[in-house]
Motif scaffolding. Structure first.
Motif, PDB file in Angstrom:
ATOM      1  N   MET A   1       0.916  -1.098  -0.011  1.00 48.43           N
ATOM      2  CA  MET A   1      -0.003  -0.050   0.144  1.00 48.43           C
ATOM      3  C   MET A   1       0.836   1.315   0.019  1.00 48.43           C
ATOM      4  SD  MET A   1      -3.072   1.089   2.417  1.00 48.43           S
ATOM      5  CE  MET A   1      -3.921   2.341   2.190  1.00 48.43           C
ATOM      6  N   ASP A   2       0.556   2.206  -0.937  1.00 45.87           N
ATOM      7  CA  ASP A   2       1.234   3.575  -0.790  1.00 45.87           C
ATOM      8  C   ASP A   2       0.566   4.665  -1.254  1.00 45.87           C
ATOM      9  OD1 ASP A   2       3.399   5.121  -0.544  1.00 45.87           O
ATOM     10  OD2 ASP A   2       4.511   4.380  -2.312  1.00 45.87           O
ATOM     11  N   ALA A   3       0.559   5.704  -1.202  1.00 40.30           N
ATOM     12  CA  ALA A   3       0.055   7.219  -1.829  1.00 40.30           C
ATOM     13  C   ALA A   3       0.928   8.003  -2.475  1.00 40.30           C
ATOM     14  CB  ALA A   3      -0.479   7.736  -0.502  1.00 40.30           C
ATOM     15  N   THR A   4       0.422   8.622  -3.555  1.00 39.64           N
ATOM     16  CA  THR A   4       1.010   9.576  -4.159  1.00 39.64           C
ATOM     17  C   THR A   4       0.166  10.753  -4.120  1.00 39.64           C
ATOM     18  OG1 THR A   4       2.130   9.947  -6.263  1.00 39.64           O
ATOM     19  CG2 THR A   4      -0.078   8.943  -6.333  1.00 39.64           C
ATOM     20  N   THR A   5       0.847  11.792  -4.193  1.00 36.04           N
ATOM     21  CA  THR A   5       0.214  13.193  -4.454  1.00 36.04           C
ATOM     22  C   THR A   5       0.107  13.557  -5.852  1.00 36.04           C
ATOM     23  OG1 THR A   5       2.375  14.204  -3.741  1.00 36.04           O
ATOM     24  CG2 THR A   5       0.709  14.054  -1.943  1.00 36.04           C
ATOM     25  N   THR A   6      -0.993  14.366  -5.920  1.00 35.67           N
ATOM     26  CA  THR A   6      -1.258  14.865  -7.407  1.00 35.67           C
ATOM     27  C   THR A   6      -1.547  16.301  -7.313  1.00 35.67           C
ATOM     28  OG1 THR A   6      -2.385  12.690  -8.013  1.00 35.67           O
ATOM     29  CG2 THR A   6      -2.630  14.696  -9.371  1.00 35.67           C
ATOM     30  N   ARG A   7      -0.808  17.119  -8.060  1.00 29.51           N
ATOM     31  CA  ARG A   7      -0.782  18.528  -7.959  1.00 29.51           C
ATOM     32  C   ARG A   7      -1.898  19.120  -8.658  1.00 29.51           C
ATOM     33  NH1 ARG A   7      -0.636  23.397  -8.230  1.00 29.51           N
ATOM     34  NH2 ARG A   7       1.149  24.907  -8.474  1.00 29.51           N
ATOM     35  N   VAL A   8      -2.636  19.988  -8.500  1.00 28.09           N
ATOM     36  CA  VAL A   8      -3.668  20.446  -9.005  1.00 28.09           C
ATOM     37  C   VAL A   8      -3.271  22.043  -9.583  1.00 28.09           C
ATOM     38  CG1 VAL A   8      -5.968  21.546  -9.132  1.00 28.09           C
ATOM     39  CG2 VAL A   8      -5.445  19.359  -7.776  1.00 28.09           C
ATOM     40  N   ASP A   9      -3.442  22.302 -10.909  1.00 25.85           N
ATOM     41  CA  ASP A   9      -2.960  23.673 -11.520  1.00 25.85           C
ATOM     42  C   ASP A   9      -3.952  24.577 -10.973  1.00 25.85           C
ATOM     43  OD1 ASP A   9      -1.766  25.578 -12.576  1.00 25.85           O
ATOM     44  OD2 ASP A   9      -2.444  24.960 -14.741  1.00 25.85           O
ATOM     45  N   LEU A  10      -3.939  25.213  -9.840  1.00 30.22           N
ATOM     46  CA  LEU A  10      -4.978  25.903  -9.272  1.00 30.22           C
ATOM     47  C   LEU A  10      -4.321  27.150  -8.519  1.00 30.22           C
ATOM     48  CD1 LEU A  10      -8.313  26.066  -8.788  1.00 30.22           C
ATOM     49  CD2 LEU A  10      -7.444  24.631  -6.697  1.00 30.22           C
ATOM     50  N   ASP A  11      -4.768  28.334  -8.725  1.00 27.04           N
ATOM     51  CA  ASP A  11      -4.297  29.418  -8.185  1.00 27.04           C
ATOM     52  C   ASP A  11      -4.555  29.331  -6.606  1.00 27.04           C
ATOM     53  OD1 ASP A  11      -3.468  31.017 -10.406  1.00 27.04           O
ATOM     54  OD2 ASP A  11      -5.626  31.775 -10.597  1.00 27.04           O
TER      55      ASP A  11
END
Length: 180
Positions: free
Chosen positions: A1-11
């Motif tokens: 089990m693992d997690a990853t972060t996903t960046r959102v292109d948002l001001d």
């Protein structure tokens, strides 16, 4: 089990705003300690069949370790059998997660968290503490009293004990010491 972060292109000023295109995105910790808007994706993979058993996406400010039980339960439903163990990174290493896995009949394999001592003093093993059953307190080798402060959620037999810093006499500590 693992997690990853996903960046959102948002001001940054649009985070947590209902009119935003990504109204559910929140600030989370990304690589190199940067706080950016995004999401956390949790995944459980069967390492022998290389099949994804469960995926969950949360806001980036949700601690990935807090999701282990939820995502693992979902994976177990898809797997149809109980694995011997679940391997997870340090973020999942907690007593609550280990107890929940043990209760489910699954061994949690995760690197142990480093011992922390915020006061710069000596650290002790659990065996060095004395338990005073009539008062339901622990006494540390430095003669500090640890009192029960709360019960762990979901496990009626697990409690958290805490020592109080210099001169701080809480009602809980006073009650425990007055039961002599």
């Amino acid at each position: 089990m693992d997690a990853t972060t996903t960046r959102v292109d948002l001001d940054q000023d649009r985070v947590n705003q209902p009119e935003s295109a990504n109204s559910e995105a929140r600030f989370g910790r990304f690589p190199f300690g940067r706080k950016l808007p995004g999401y956390n994706q949790q995944a459980v993979v069967d390492d022998t069949a290389w099949v994804i058993l469960a995926v969950d996406v949360t806001r980036a400010n949700v601690n990935e370790g807090s999701q282990l039980v939820f995502v693992l339960d979902d994976a177990l439903k898809h797997l149809g059998q109980r694995p011997d163990a679940v391997c997870a990174e340090l973020a999942y290493a907690s007593g609550e997660n280990a107890a929940a896995c043990e209760q489910a009949g699954v061994h949690l394999i995760s690197p142990p968290r480093a011992a922390r001592n915020h006061h710069g003093g000596t650290q002790f093993t659990i065996e060095e503490f004395a338990y005073d059953e009539p008062r339901d307190i622990f006494i540390c080798p430095n003669d500090k009293v640890l009192v029960k402060v709360h019960r762990f959620r979901g496990n009626e037999k697990r409690f958290k004990y805490r020592a109080f810093s210099r001169g701080l006499k809480s009602k809980v500590l006073q009650q425990a010491l007055s039961q002599e």
